[in-house]
Design a protein around this motif. Structure first.
Motif, mmCIF file in Angstrom:
data_model
loop_
_atom_site.group_PDB
_atom_site.id
_atom_site.type_symbol
_atom_site.label_atom_id
_atom_site.label_comp_id
_atom_site.label_asym_id
_atom_site.label_seq_id
_atom_site.Cartn_x
_atom_site.Cartn_y
_atom_site.Cartn_z
ATOM 1 N N THR A 298 0.643 11.857 -10.195
ATOM 2 C CA THR A 298 -0.541 12.677 -10.439
ATOM 3 C C THR A 298 -0.591 13.930 -9.574
ATOM 4 O OG1 THR A 298 -1.991 11.655 -8.776
ATOM 5 C CG2 THR A 298 -1.817 10.543 -10.924
ATOM 6 N N GLY A 299 0.158 13.951 -8.493
ATOM 7 C CA GLY A 299 0.100 15.086 -7.578
ATOM 8 C C GLY A 299 -1.171 15.149 -6.751
ATOM 9 N N CYS A 300 -1.903 14.038 -6.678
ATOM 10 C CA CYS A 300 -3.191 14.033 -5.986
ATOM 11 C C CYS A 300 -3.024 14.093 -4.470
ATOM 12 C CB CYS A 300 -3.995 12.785 -6.355
ATOM 13 S SG CYS A 300 -3.325 11.231 -5.701
ATOM 14 N N ARG A 301 -4.081 14.530 -3.796
ATOM 15 C CA ARG A 301 -4.211 14.383 -2.355
ATOM 16 C C ARG A 301 -4.903 13.062 -2.061
ATOM 17 N NH1 ARG A 301 -4.600 18.521 1.141
ATOM 18 N NH2 ARG A 301 -4.551 16.822 2.663
ATOM 19 N N LEU A 302 -4.653 12.523 -0.878
ATOM 20 C CA LEU A 302 -5.156 11.194 -0.523
ATOM 21 C C LEU A 302 -6.172 11.258 0.613
ATOM 22 C CD1 LEU A 302 -1.779 9.242 -0.525
ATOM 23 C CD2 LEU A 302 -3.541 9.154 -2.308
ATOM 24 N N ILE A 303 -7.153 10.365 0.514
ATOM 25 C CA ILE A 303 -8.067 10.065 1.615
ATOM 26 C C ILE A 303 -7.929 8.564 1.880
ATOM 27 C CG2 ILE A 303 -10.442 10.064 2.436
ATOM 28 C CD1 ILE A 303 -11.033 12.209 0.284
ATOM 29 N N LEU A 304 -7.488 8.200 3.068
ATOM 30 C CA LEU A 304 -7.291 6.785 3.404
ATOM 31 C C LEU A 304 -8.313 6.367 4.444
ATOM 32 C CD1 LEU A 304 -3.386 6.588 3.652
ATOM 33 C CD2 LEU A 304 -4.869 6.336 1.640
ATOM 34 N N ALA A 305 -9.086 5.335 4.111
ATOM 35 C CA ALA A 305 -10.114 4.834 5.015
ATOM 36 C C ALA A 305 -9.692 3.490 5.591
ATOM 37 C CB ALA A 305 -11.446 4.695 4.292
ATOM 38 N N ASP A 306 -9.953 3.306 6.872
ATOM 39 C CA ASP A 306 -9.618 2.049 7.536
ATOM 40 C C ASP A 306 -10.443 0.885 6.993
ATOM 41 O OD1 ASP A 306 -7.866 3.316 9.282
ATOM 42 O OD2 ASP A 306 -9.378 3.545 10.862
ATOM 43 N N LEU B 146 0.830 -1.204 0.000
ATOM 44 C CA LEU B 146 0.000 0.000 0.000
ATOM 45 C C LEU B 146 0.867 1.258 0.000
ATOM 46 C CD1 LEU B 146 -2.781 1.229 0.000
ATOM 47 C CD2 LEU B 146 -2.869 0.950 2.490
ATOM 48 N N ARG B 147 1.938 1.251 0.756
ATOM 49 C CA ARG B 147 2.841 2.411 0.750
ATOM 50 C C ARG B 147 3.375 2.667 -0.658
ATOM 51 N NH1 ARG B 147 6.147 1.162 4.751
ATOM 52 N NH2 ARG B 147 5.363 2.677 6.260
ATOM 53 N N GLY B 148 3.774 1.614 -1.353
ATOM 54 C CA GLY B 148 4.296 1.765 -2.708
ATOM 55 C C GLY B 148 3.258 2.302 -3.679
ATOM 56 N N LEU B 149 2.033 1.817 -3.574
ATOM 57 C CA LEU B 149 0.973 2.305 -4.445
ATOM 58 C C LEU B 149 0.702 3.794 -4.204
ATOM 59 C CD1 LEU B 149 -1.561 -0.674 -4.187
ATOM 60 C CD2 LEU B 149 -0.124 -0.092 -6.153
ATOM 61 N N LEU B 150 0.630 4.163 -2.952
ATOM 62 C CA LEU B 150 0.354 5.560 -2.634
ATOM 63 C C LEU B 150 1.482 6.474 -3.100
ATOM 64 C CD1 LEU B 150 -1.085 5.102 0.970
ATOM 65 C CD2 LEU B 150 -2.355 5.332 -1.179
ATOM 66 N N LYS B 151 2.711 6.038 -2.897
ATOM 67 C CA LYS B 151 3.858 6.831 -3.331
ATOM 68 C C LYS B 151 3.817 7.055 -4.848
ATOM 69 C CE LYS B 151 8.938 6.923 -2.941
ATOM 70 N NZ LYS B 151 9.318 6.946 -4.363
ATOM 71 N N THR B 152 3.502 6.002 -5.571
ATOM 72 C CA THR B 152 3.475 6.094 -7.025
ATOM 73 C C THR B 152 2.397 7.043 -7.519
ATOM 74 O OG1 THR B 152 4.330 3.838 -7.255
ATOM 75 C CG2 THR B 152 3.192 4.768 -9.158
ATOM 76 N N VAL B 153 1.194 6.935 -6.975
ATOM 77 C CA VAL B 153 0.106 7.775 -7.481
ATOM 78 C C VAL B 153 0.324 9.237 -7.112
ATOM 79 C CG1 VAL B 153 -1.509 7.576 -5.510
ATOM 80 C CG2 VAL B 153 -2.382 7.817 -7.849
ATOM 81 N N VAL B 154 0.884 9.509 -5.960
ATOM 82 C CA VAL B 154 1.151 10.901 -5.591
ATOM 83 C C VAL B 154 2.235 11.483 -6.486
ATOM 84 C CG1 VAL B 154 2.076 12.382 -3.774
ATOM 85 C CG2 VAL B 154 0.343 10.678 -3.215
ATOM 86 N N PHE C 54 1.741 10.408 4.433
ATOM 87 C CA PHE C 54 1.362 11.045 3.174
ATOM 88 C C PHE C 54 0.503 12.296 3.366
ATOM 89 C CE2 PHE C 54 2.576 6.808 1.833
ATOM 90 C CZ PHE C 54 3.231 7.041 0.629
ATOM 91 N N ASN C 55 0.386 12.741 4.614
ATOM 92 C CA ASN C 55 -0.444 13.909 4.905
ATOM 93 C C ASN C 55 -1.841 13.737 4.321
ATOM 94 O OD1 ASN C 55 -1.009 16.471 5.985
ATOM 95 N ND2 ASN C 55 -0.450 17.502 4.078
ATOM 96 N N ALA C 56 -2.381 12.541 4.491
ATOM 97 C CA ALA C 56 -3.692 12.196 3.950
ATOM 98 C C ALA C 56 -4.782 12.432 4.985
ATOM 99 C CB ALA C 56 -3.706 10.730 3.508
ATOM 100 N N LEU C 57 -5.991 12.637 4.503
ATOM 101 C CA LEU C 57 -7.143 12.593 5.392
ATOM 102 C C LEU C 57 -7.370 11.135 5.807
ATOM 103 C CD1 LEU C 57 -9.712 14.987 3.709
ATOM 104 C CD2 LEU C 57 -8.049 15.485 5.489
ATOM 105 N N HIS C 58 -7.670 10.921 7.070
ATOM 106 C CA HIS C 58 -7.822 9.565 7.597
ATOM 107 C C HIS C 58 -9.260 9.351 8.047
ATOM 108 C CE1 HIS C 58 -6.649 6.438 10.888
ATOM 109 N NE2 HIS C 58 -7.227 5.874 9.844
ATOM 110 N N VAL C 59 -9.962 8.462 7.362
ATOM 111 C CA VAL C 59 -11.344 8.137 7.693
ATOM 112 C C VAL C 59 -11.334 6.926 8.612
ATOM 113 C CG1 VAL C 59 -13.644 7.628 6.810
ATOM 114 C CG2 VAL C 59 -12.065 9.002 5.443
ATOM 115 N N ARG C 60 -11.712 7.127 9.855
ATOM 116 C CA ARG C 60 -11.645 6.063 10.866
ATOM 117 C C ARG C 60 -12.959 5.269 10.875
ATOM 118 N NH1 ARG C 60 -8.483 10.305 12.378
ATOM 119 N NH2 ARG C 60 -6.494 9.811 13.368
ATOM 120 N N THR C 61 -13.117 4.410 9.879
ATOM 121 C CA THR C 61 -14.377 3.680 9.734
ATOM 122 C C THR C 61 -14.593 2.668 10.862
ATOM 123 O OG1 THR C 61 -13.251 2.192 8.193
ATOM 124 C CG2 THR C 61 -14.518 3.990 7.246
#
Length: 207
Positions: free
Chosen positions: A122-130, A111-119, A160-167
């Motif tokens: 694409t320069g996108c911001r991330l929202i990561l949900a549990d 998951l770390r590798g995927l997030l690093k690649t997409v950022v 990744f300075n992402a928003l964290h959704v604590r589901t």
């Protein structure tokens, strides 16, 4: 609100995100993603966001690797929401499916590798949900494993300075006065009220 006019918001994940978006409920599904889209649109109609659902039922992080280029990077999101891990954990607790489970170390690295690649691409911001398991007892084996994977998501959100959704925390709150069966027959796939619990956790951050 976190979104800016004209932005593209992409959701990727497993069945909880999919929710029929490839068939009878195309293109958004009938779950939390569509609730988030609907309420955000209703509250901020002038913002003109584009919403994309790229959930696929049954996926683990291994499956995301195979489709990351087409379903995440090629979508060129301004915001990418990722909810993954339920199947990675669940299969370790289902006889005959253990080989398809994703150990926590592999989950973390992948998951770390995927997030690093997409950022980077694409320069996108991330929202990561549990990931979550609708179970009030933290000592129950699958719930205990889920909490460990949630801790990984929390760490990555900070990295990744992402928003964290604590589901998981959102379900813990409602389980204080209800039972798991009120939200999902199998403790995983919620009905619409359960999806509303997830969506509200998103909306609290978005707004």
């Amino acid at each position: 609100m976190i979104f800016q006019p004209g932005q593209r918001v992409v959701f990727i994940g497993d069945s909880i995100t999919d929710c029929g978006r490839r068939d009878e409920y195309a293109p958004y599904g009938d779950g939390y993603m569509n609730l988030v889209r609907s309420f955000t649109t209703a509250r901020h109609p002038s913002v003109g966001l584009t919403w994309v659902n790229r959930g696929i039922s049954g996926d683990t992080v291994r499956d995301l690797v195979r489709r990351w280029e087409t379903d995440a990077i090629a979508e060129q999101p301004d915001w990418l929401s990722v909810m993954i891990g339920i199947n990675d954990i669940w299969r370790a607790h289902q006889p005959g499916y253990e080989a398809d489970a994703v150990p926590i170390d592999e989950f973390t690295v992948t998951l770390r590798g995927l997030l690093k690649t997409v950022v980077e691409r694409t320069g996108c911001r991330l929202i990561l949900a549990d990931p979550y398991f609708i179970e009030p007892d933290p000592a129950q084996p699958q719930r205990a494993d889920t909490d460990r994977y949630c801790a990984v998501v929390a760490t990555l959100a900070e990295e990744f300075n992402a928003l964290h959704v604590r589901t998981q925390a959102a379900f813990n709150t409602v389980l204080a006065s209800t039972s798991p069966a009120d939200w999902a027959d199998d403790q995983v796939h919620p009905g619409l009220p359960g999806h509303a619990v997830i969506a509200q956790a998103y909306l609290d951050l978005i707004n």
